[in-house]
Scaffold this motif. Structure first.
Motif, PDB file in Angstrom:
ATOM      1  N   GLU A  40     -54.877 -42.016 -41.955  1.00  0.00           N
ATOM      2  CA  GLU A  40     -54.711 -41.484 -40.603  1.00  0.00           C
ATOM      3  C   GLU A  40     -53.371 -40.769 -40.472  1.00  0.00           C
ATOM      4  N   LYS A  41     -52.302 -41.352 -41.047  1.00  0.00           N
ATOM      5  CA  LYS A  41     -50.986 -40.714 -40.998  1.00  0.00           C
ATOM      6  C   LYS A  41     -51.000 -39.382 -41.735  1.00  0.00           C
ATOM      7  N   GLN A  42     -51.670 -39.324 -42.878  1.00  0.00           N
ATOM      8  CA  GLN A  42     -51.763 -38.070 -43.625  1.00  0.00           C
ATOM      9  C   GLN A  42     -52.527 -37.017 -42.831  1.00  0.00           C
ATOM     10  N   MET A  43     -53.598 -37.429 -42.155  1.00  0.00           N
ATOM     11  CA  MET A  43     -54.366 -36.493 -41.334  1.00  0.00           C
ATOM     12  C   MET A  43     -53.524 -36.002 -40.157  1.00  0.00           C
ATOM     13  N   ASP A  44     -52.785 -36.914 -39.525  1.00  0.00           N
ATOM     14  CA  ASP A  44     -51.912 -36.538 -38.413  1.00  0.00           C
ATOM     15  C   ASP A  44     -50.842 -35.550 -38.878  1.00  0.00           C
ATOM     16  N   LEU A  45     -50.249 -35.810 -40.043  1.00  0.00           N
ATOM     17  CA  LEU A  45     -49.215 -34.927 -40.565  1.00  0.00           C
ATOM     18  C   LEU A  45     -49.788 -33.551 -40.887  1.00  0.00           C
ATOM     19  N   ALA A  46     -50.984 -33.503 -41.463  1.00  0.00           N
ATOM     20  CA  ALA A  46     -51.622 -32.224 -41.759  1.00  0.00           C
ATOM     21  C   ALA A  46     -51.898 -31.447 -40.469  1.00  0.00           C
ATOM     22  N   THR A  47     -52.361 -32.140 -39.436  1.00  0.00           N
ATOM     23  CA  THR A  47     -52.622 -31.508 -38.147  1.00  0.00           C
ATOM     24  C   THR A  47     -51.322 -30.984 -37.537  1.00  0.00           C
ATOM     25  N   TYR A  48     -50.269 -31.792 -37.601  1.00  0.00           N
ATOM     26  CA  TYR A  48     -48.962 -31.391 -37.080  1.00  0.00           C
ATOM     27  C   TYR A  48     -48.451 -30.153 -37.814  1.00  0.00           C
ATOM     28  N   ASN A  49     -48.519 -30.174 -39.150  1.00  0.00           N
ATOM     29  CA  ASN A  49     -48.027 -29.046 -39.934  1.00  0.00           C
ATOM     30  C   ASN A  49     -48.783 -27.761 -39.603  1.00  0.00           C
ATOM     31  N   GLU A  50     -50.078 -27.864 -39.430  1.00  0.00           N
ATOM     32  CA  GLU A  50     -50.886 -26.695 -39.060  1.00  0.00           C
ATOM     33  C   GLU A  50     -50.503 -26.202 -37.669  1.00  0.00           C
ATOM     34  N   ALA A  51     -50.320 -27.113 -36.731  1.00  0.00           N
ATOM     35  CA  ALA A  51     -49.924 -26.729 -35.373  1.00  0.00           C
ATOM     36  C   ALA A  51     -48.544 -26.074 -35.380  1.00  0.00           C
ATOM     37  N   MET A  52     -47.628 -26.574 -36.193  1.00  0.00           N
ATOM     38  CA  MET A  52     -46.290 -25.987 -36.267  1.00  0.00           C
ATOM     39  C   MET A  52     -46.339 -24.587 -36.860  1.00  0.00           C
ATOM     40  N   LYS A  53     -47.205 -24.365 -37.843  1.00  0.00           N
ATOM     41  CA  LYS A  53     -47.353 -23.012 -38.405  1.00  0.00           C
ATOM     42  C   LYS A  53     -47.798 -22.041 -37.319  1.00  0.00           C
ATOM     43  N   GLU A  54     -48.780 -22.461 -36.533  1.00  0.00           N
ATOM     44  CA  GLU A  54     -49.271 -21.614 -35.442  1.00  0.00           C
ATOM     45  C   GLU A  54     -48.189 -21.394 -34.398  1.00  0.00           C
ATOM     46  N   HIS A  55     -47.478 -22.452 -34.055  1.00  0.00           N
ATOM     47  CA  HIS A  55     -46.404 -22.358 -33.060  1.00  0.00           C
ATOM     48  C   HIS A  55     -45.329 -21.372 -33.518  1.00  0.00           C
ATOM     49  N   GLN A  56     -44.959 -21.465 -34.795  1.00  0.00           N
ATOM     50  CA  GLN A  56     -43.899 -20.601 -35.308  1.00  0.00           C
ATOM     51  C   GLN A  56     -44.312 -19.136 -35.338  1.00  0.00           C
ATOM     52  N   LYS A  57     -45.602 -18.853 -35.455  1.00  0.00           N
ATOM     53  CA  LYS A  57     -46.081 -17.466 -35.419  1.00  0.00           C
ATOM     54  C   LYS A  57     -45.835 -16.832 -34.058  1.00  0.00           C
ATOM     55  N   PHE A  58     -45.985 -17.625 -33.005  1.00  0.00           N
ATOM     56  CA  PHE A  58     -45.897 -17.127 -31.636  1.00  0.00           C
ATOM     57  C   PHE A  58     -44.836 -17.875 -30.833  1.00  0.00           C
ATOM     58  N   ASP A  59     -43.743 -18.231 -31.477  1.00  0.00           N
ATOM     59  CA  ASP A  59     -42.702 -19.053 -30.843  1.00  0.00           C
ATOM     60  C   ASP A  59     -42.031 -18.308 -29.692  1.00  0.00           C
ATOM     61  N   GLU A  60     -42.115 -18.897 -28.518  1.00  0.00           N
ATOM     62  CA  GLU A  60     -41.448 -18.353 -27.330  1.00  0.00           C
ATOM     63  C   GLU A  60     -40.452 -19.364 -26.784  1.00  0.00           C
ATOM     64  N   SER A  61     -39.959 -20.231 -27.658  1.00  0.00           N
ATOM     65  CA  SER A  61     -39.019 -21.262 -27.241  1.00  0.00           C
ATOM     66  C   SER A  61     -37.706 -20.654 -26.776  1.00  0.00           C
ATOM     67  N   VAL A  62     -37.066 -21.343 -25.864  1.00  0.00           N
ATOM     68  CA  VAL A  62     -35.725 -20.959 -25.420  1.00  0.00           C
ATOM     69  C   VAL A  62     -34.838 -22.186 -25.504  1.00  0.00           C
ATOM     70  N   SER A  63     -33.560 -21.954 -25.718  1.00  0.00           N
ATOM     71  CA  SER A  63     -32.627 -23.073 -25.814  1.00  0.00           C
ATOM     72  C   SER A  63     -32.395 -23.668 -24.430  1.00  0.00           C
ATOM     73  N   HIS A  64     -31.790 -24.821 -24.405  1.00  0.00           N
ATOM     74  CA  HIS A  64     -31.461 -25.498 -23.148  1.00  0.00           C
ATOM     75  C   HIS A  64     -30.511 -24.620 -22.325  1.00  0.00           C
ATOM     76  N   ASP A  65     -29.515 -24.060 -22.991  1.00  0.00           N
ATOM     77  CA  ASP A  65     -28.559 -23.195 -22.294  1.00  0.00           C
ATOM     78  C   ASP A  65     -29.233 -21.949 -21.732  1.00  0.00           C
ATOM     79  N   GLU A  66     -30.159 -21.346 -22.502  1.00  0.00           N
ATOM     80  CA  GLU A  66     -30.886 -20.172 -22.022  1.00  0.00           C
ATOM     81  C   GLU A  66     -31.720 -20.508 -20.791  1.00  0.00           C
ATOM     82  N   MET A  67     -32.345 -21.660 -20.794  1.00  0.00           N
ATOM     83  CA  MET A  67     -33.176 -22.083 -19.662  1.00  0.00           C
ATOM     84  C   MET A  67     -32.312 -22.302 -18.421  1.00  0.00           C
TER      85      MET A  67
END
Length: 74
Positions: A40-67
């Motif tokens: 289950e942990k391996q599946m969760d990690l694989a899901t997380y890694n895939e989600a992070m790849k997608e997030h990084q493609k379209f990252d619109e994050s801003v820093s705390h100071d920017e916000m």
């Protein structure tokens, strides 16, 4: 219920029995719990890694100071 057999050394069996006893489990319960938990942990990690790849493609994050600036808080 299905049965699965694994081969371990006497030393590994002793460790598994000791841990099962420590946790109030049978060796089968210990093995099942640990194996399924690890899978289950391996599946969760694989899901997380895939989600992070997608997030990084379209990252619109801003820093705390920017916000804070954007909200007029500084």
């Amino acid at each position: 219920m299905s049965e699965v057999t694994i081969h371990v050394s006497e030393k590994e069996k002793a460790l598994m029995l000791a841990m099962a006893d420590l946790n109030g489990l049978t060796i089968s319960e210990l093995a099942r719990t640990m194996i399924l938990g690890t899978l289950e942990k391996q599946m969760d990690l694989a899901t997380y890694n895939e989600a992070m790849k997608e997030h990084q493609k379209f990252d619109e994050s801003v820093s705390h100071d920017e916000m804070k600036k954007e909200l007029g808080l500084c």
